[in-house]
Enzyme design. Sequence first.
Site, PDB file in Angstrom:
ATOM      1  N   GLU A  41       0.707  -1.132  -0.036  1.00 23.69           N
ATOM      2  CA  GLU A  41      -0.126   0.003   0.039  1.00 23.69           C
ATOM      3  C   GLU A  41       0.880   1.160  -0.061  1.00 23.69           C
ATOM      4  O   GLU A  41       0.267   2.530  -0.236  1.00 23.69           O
ATOM      5  CB  GLU A  41      -0.627  -0.010   1.057  1.00 23.69           C
ATOM      6  N   ASP A  88     -11.804  -5.358  -2.774  1.00 26.82           N
ATOM      7  CA  ASP A  88     -12.760  -6.233  -2.509  1.00 26.82           C
ATOM      8  C   ASP A  88     -14.205  -5.810  -2.151  1.00 26.82           C
ATOM      9  O   ASP A  88     -14.283  -4.693  -1.655  1.00 26.82           O
ATOM     10  CB  ASP A  88     -12.296  -7.563  -1.259  1.00 26.82           C
TER      11      ASP A  88
END
EC number: 3.2.2.9
Length: 231
Positions: A12, A198
């Site tokens: 990230e 997701d």
Amino acid sequence: MKIGIIGAMEQEVAILKAAISDITEVNKGGCTFFSGQLNGVDVVLLQSGIGKVAAAVGTSILLSEYQPDVVLNTGSAGGFDSTLNLGDVVISTEVRHHDADVTAFGYEIGQMAGQPAAFKADDKLMAVAEQALAQMEDKHAVRGLICTGDAFVCTAERQEFIRKHFPSVVAVEMEASAIAQACHQFQVPFVVVRAISDVADKESPMSFEEFLPLAAQSSSEMVIKMVALLK
């Protein structure tokens, strides 16, 4: 202006780390801090580790030792809003714990003792996020409540619990409320800008692994544009 940027995982923060010039690295308290310049602005990029405790430890060190003027939380999130697709962006209006319960003592579900029920994102930083979004071609974003807990939400039971108690939730993840609470206690403005890796009701663990790079790209691009606007 000094900007603190926080991401949990190496994936990230990798794009942001690569964009920082004159970078120095410090390891402390199980966290890694990268200092340097991004778009000509002084930044400190924190890779905190996963979960609320790791995020709280790292954010507290960031705020006390590096003293940023604002904090941007970046990374991935699970989408709860029906309009969200993989790679889309969520911008926090407020952040809450979804796994805290001291209602026996008169607090709201998700509210920690002695803390507000919700941690409000800074209005100016939300506006800057909107400006950055406008520079990203065809990028869909949803603004709203982001909920945090020390669990990867992938069961129908947990999804139902969160939807019941936090009906306006747009996304869930595992660090933002801890970061927001630390910022609240240090009185430092924050906003959460994450991208969807997701989506609830789908194959979340599988899609998370597959689409984390896409989420990291989207959220990092937003942060880089925000830093330029905050210059």
